[in-house]
Design a protein around this motif. Structure first.
Motif, mmCIF file in Angstrom:
data_model
loop_
_atom_site.group_PDB
_atom_site.id
_atom_site.type_symbol
_atom_site.label_atom_id
_atom_site.label_comp_id
_atom_site.label_asym_id
_atom_site.label_seq_id
_atom_site.Cartn_x
_atom_site.Cartn_y
_atom_site.Cartn_z
ATOM 1 N N LEU B 463 15.345 -95.728 -72.600
ATOM 2 C CA LEU B 463 16.482 -95.557 -71.695
ATOM 3 C C LEU B 463 16.182 -94.555 -70.580
ATOM 4 C CD1 LEU B 463 19.282 -95.833 -74.340
ATOM 5 C CD2 LEU B 463 19.099 -97.236 -72.289
ATOM 6 N N HIS B 464 15.328 -93.569 -70.888
ATOM 7 C CA HIS B 464 14.938 -92.645 -69.819
ATOM 8 C C HIS B 464 14.161 -93.386 -68.733
ATOM 9 C CE1 HIS B 464 16.284 -88.616 -70.744
ATOM 10 N NE2 HIS B 464 15.973 -88.770 -72.014
ATOM 11 N N VAL B 465 13.330 -94.334 -69.142
ATOM 12 C CA VAL B 465 12.570 -95.100 -68.150
ATOM 13 C C VAL B 465 13.526 -95.949 -67.299
ATOM 14 C CG1 VAL B 465 10.859 -96.923 -67.812
ATOM 15 C CG2 VAL B 465 10.452 -95.129 -69.507
ATOM 16 N N VAL B 466 14.493 -96.605 -67.965
ATOM 17 C CA VAL B 466 15.470 -97.405 -67.220
ATOM 18 C C VAL B 466 16.197 -96.518 -66.207
ATOM 19 C CG1 VAL B 466 17.580 -98.773 -67.384
ATOM 20 C CG2 VAL B 466 15.806 -99.018 -69.129
ATOM 21 N N ALA B 467 16.592 -95.326 -66.653
ATOM 22 C CA ALA B 467 17.326 -94.419 -65.769
ATOM 23 C C ALA B 467 16.465 -94.029 -64.568
ATOM 24 C CB ALA B 467 17.771 -93.182 -66.542
#
Lengths: 302, 536
Positions: B463-467
């Motif tokens: 999710l950090h990558v998506v963000a």
């Protein structure tokens, strides 16, 4: 019931209401935009204000928020009432680790707990505000210097759960993490009864270095001080004995030799003569005389 | 008025042009442009810092910076965005430009005080910049300056806090000016209940600015006194209490959220009727609810402290009050949507930005409910959920509304029209990027990811990558919008006086407006009356 279940049912309730409201508002908005677009509806119509409608859209949300408030409150009340017979553990937050102490004086770096028994965590902080957070159990409470606080949870399954610090507390805030280790009750009792390494005697006696490292673990020294020469938040302890250091005290800067007298003082009241170039972050410690001598012996040989 | 010649406020004044004619101008419109340029410059600095933070967080462990650098970055991002962008920006830019025009006035009540407010803003901003390069380096406390950490850190907290203190005066004086202007300078016939809702929103905001900001000022002085003299007010060892700081801080900083969101609610209330060609639904309810929000907003600060160790009784009282203040905001959303009903809707760029606002602001409001409820807030407090939530409110809400308003009034302010096609591209990127960035944060928070973490456990990485990828798309959208508007300044078509068919007073005067706005006292009718056709 567990704290996790108590909180999750409130989550479900609020999420369900929220999704319904979001779909209603967005759906109506998009429908109006399509239905009443200029090409299809060239002349806007006057709409009379409807008191009934306005009362309804004020009253219904009011009722909904009161329902959400109520269940939120009931869940919270549950979180604030540790069941009788809970295992009590004192947790000390400091920059930047957690220390755990049990009623019999046993200390540890992780929170070991028996399966199925409620655990009441009594929180304190020796320096700045920290926040003890176990996401798996949906519990969190700040550890505030000069103030006692608590929380409780009941582990219902084996396996570790992460402990985070949730209140920003400085450079290594993100590393102020630990774990809840859930054990079978019998195994936990054995662990609890076994003395900490520093208290062991006889053939199992640990080396002086192990004993000293145990003390340093307990006081969280390694969060800021290395023993291998690596620079960190605080000066490295490698070769600290007899080193010449520049200190700041009461606005004056001078050099001194880091001997036993200085180190003893620096451990008990670190702010008095602060090593130049480092922030005044280290909390004063309350080492016992025994711990002090173990530590000083170790610093000599580092 | 048609053939009369009017010198535009943008024309070179008789005393000569150049920088001086701007930075010493007392024309509310020129001051608004000064604010626009300086505040947006800080916005782009703040956004760039945000991008750097997201880059660091693309993978666990060290990516670009040391922990101390990261801690300084999130502090700067917060301080810049809150104290240098949103709080001054929402009321002072468009409020300065349009509040006097909308009530038929030639300027604000105290034009020189208005110029002084901008100068004080610049002084505060320079102090904030200076705090980065002096003393112990950039502060690393978070924008909230919580004690005791802010008292112990060796970074330059004292100067940063002093900067926020100075900025507060700018805000107080602007509030004072707007309140006096609304009371004293309304054109004949402009009764309170004929004022556009934009004016009502700014009027309510101005009261918060003058009543709440002094509390922040006192709190910040106490922090400076603690750091310099160690008086012990917040130090338990000296009989003080760290929670006292949090109470004082949030008594200002919660109402400050309404300084950020009430003016945007005013923009929305202007834009929707113009593009639906219809009277706003529930005029009086919206007008009065602005005031209600302004005053009830004072009573809910404790919801920032549900895990602080404050008494259980205080916690449930603050929870109840928090839920009650949600109702007027919710009712406003219903009013806006109801205004679209049976309208004649034209999907021009400002309106589509408003639709995006309603969706994002609703998510912001609804995620607020989860934090207003005690049981769920205990889990969510100080996690990424909070970060996601307030970006939905402040960015998805206030800033999307600001972009809508900028697109709505750009032709009036500059006399030029922008490329609508470029705006569609910008909005599409912003909307997709925004949701990737901040919805990921909501989920991360539910999973237990604490905020202000330089590093994280591997299970949070996806999710950090998506963000982070979302942050790139979002910023691309912002750049496209900025480029489209900058290009329009030089190459845009000439805009007519009333490109959207609005009915408030600013559309009765030429684009860009003449120096003293009105050559004759304006005719004032009922607000939002589209039955007579567009204003001329």
């Amino acid at each position: 019931m567990t704290t996790t279940a108590a909180v999750d049912q409130v989550f479900l309730l609020i999420i369900a209401i929220s999704v319904a409201l979001l779909l209603l508002v967005t759906g109506l908005m998009l429908w109006f935009v399509v239905r009443y677009r200029r090409s299809r509806h060239p002349q806007a119509e006057e709409v009379k204000g409807s008191t009934a409608l306005e009362v309804a859209w004020t009253l219904i949300p009011t009722l909904l928020v009161l329902v959400m408030f109520w269940y939120g409150y009931k869940g919270f009340e549950f979180l604030r009432r540790p069941p009788p017979g809970s295992l009590e553990v004192t947790v000390t937050g400091r920059m930047w680790d957690w220390g755990f102490e049990y009623a019999n004086g046993k200390k540890s770096e992780k929170l070991f707990v028996p399966l199925g028994r409620p655990v009441k965590v009594n929180l304190r902080s020796v320096d700045v505000i920290h926040s003890f957070y176990v996401p798996a159990f949906r519990v969190k409470e700040d550890a505030v210097p000069g103030q006692e606080s608590y929380l409780w949870f009941k582990p219902q399954s084996m396996g570790p759960a992460d402990i985070f610090c949730a209140e920003f507390c400085g450079e290594r805030h993100a590393y102020m993490i630990s774990q809840v280790i859930v054990m079978e009750p019998a195994e936990f009792e054995r662990w609890l009864a076994a003395p900490s390494p520093t208290e062991m005697s006889g053939t199992e006696a640990p080396s002086a270095a192990d004993a000293a490292r145990e003390v340093m673990e307990e006081w969280g020294c390694f969060a800021c001080h290395s023993t291998d020469g690596t620079e960190s938040v605080g000066p490295t302890l490698k070769g600290i004995w007899g080193r010449t250091v520049t200190v700041i005290a009461g606005g004056q800067v001078y050099e001194l030799k880091s001997d036993e007298a200085y180190l003893r003082k620096a451990l008990l009241k670190p702010s008095d003569e602060l090593v130049k170039g480092y922030d005044d972050l280290m909390p004063p410690s309350e080492l016992t005389d025994e711990q002090m001598s173990i530590l000083l012996e170790y610093l000599k040989i580092l | 008025m048609g053939s009369e010649f009017h010198a535009s406020y943008l024309d070179v004044p008789p005393g000569g042009g150049g920088l001086k004619s701007w930075i010493f101008s007392t024309d509310h419109k020129r001051i608004a442009i000064l604010y626009l340029i300086s505040i947006l410059a800080f916005f782009f600095v703040g956004a760039a810092i945000g991008i750097l933070m997201r880059l660091e967080l693309i993978a666990p462990g060290k990516t670009l910076f040391e922990p101390s650098t990261y801690n300084a970055l999130f502090t700067l991002h917060g301080v810049i965005m809150i104290f240098l962008f949103v709080i001054p920006g929402m009321p002072a830019i468009l409020g300065n430009f349009f509040l006097p025009i909308m009530i038929g006035a030639k300027d604000v009540a105290f034009p020189r005080l208005n110029l002084l407010s901008w100068w004080i803003y610049m002084a505060g901003a320079l102090l904030a910049v200076a705090s980065l390069f002096t003393g112990g380096g950039p502060p690393d406390t978070g924008w909230t300056f919580y004690v005791p950490y802010s008292l112990r850190t060796g970074t330059n907290v004292t100067l940063a806090v002093f900067a926020a203190f100075v900025l507060g005066f700018s805000s107080i004086l602007t509030g004072l000016n707007f309140i006096t202007t609304v009371h004293r300078l309304r054109a004949p016939g402009m009764t309170f209940f004929r004022m556009p809702l934009f004016v009502w929103a700014h009027y309510a905001t101005a009261w918060i600015q003058i009543l709440a900001t002094p509390i922040l000022a006192i709190t910040l002085v106490l922090v400076m006194a603690e750091r310099l003299f160690g008086i012990g007010l917040f130090d338990p060892a000296k009989g003080g209490d760290p929670l006292l700081f949090q109470h004082l801080f949030w008594i200002y900083s919660h109402p400050a959220v309404y300084i950020m969101i009430l003016p945007p609610m005013g923009y929305i209330s202007e834009i929707i009727p113009t593009f639906a060609k219809k009277r706003i639904y529930g005029y009086k309810a919206i007008a009065l609810s602005s005031l209600a929000i302004a005053f009830v907003g004072y009573l809910v600060w404790g919801h920032h402290m549900f895990t602080s160790g404050m008494s259980d009784t205080s916690r449930w009282i603050f929870s109840l009050l928090t839920f009650l203040v949600a109702i007027p905001s919710g009712v406003k959303v219903f009013n806006w949507v109801a205004t679209l009903y049976k309208g004649s809707i034209e999907l021009e760029p400002p309106l589509v930005y408003v639709l995006a606002f309603i969706f994002l602001f609703s998510i912001g409001g609804l995620t607020g409910l989860m934090q207003g409820a005690l049981a769920t807030d205990i889990h969510l407090h100080d996690t990424y959920f909070v970060v996601g939530h307030f970006h939905y409110i402040i960015f998805g809400g206030a800033v999307f509304a600001f972009m809508a308003a900028l697109l709505y009034w750009f032709p009036k302010m500059t006399g030029r029209m922008y490329s609508k096609r470029a705006v569609w591209v910008a909005l599409a990127h912003q909307f997709v990027g925004f949701n990737m960035l901040y919805f990921s944060m909501l989920i991360l928070g539910m999973m237990g990811m604490p905020r202000r973490y330089y590093d994280y456990l591997p299970r949070f990485q996806t999710l950090h990558v998506v963000a982070t990828v979302g942050s790139w798309i979002l910023v691309a959208g912002l750049v496209v919008l900025a480029a489209a508007l900058l290009r329009a300044l030089r190459r845009g078509e000439r805009a007519p006086a009333n490109p959207w068919g609005g009915v408030s007073l600013e559309w009765t005067i030429p684009s860009p407006p003449p120096e003293e706005n009105f050559s004759l006292p304006p005719e004032v009718g009922e607000p939002y009356d589209f039955s007579k056709g567009p204003a001329r």
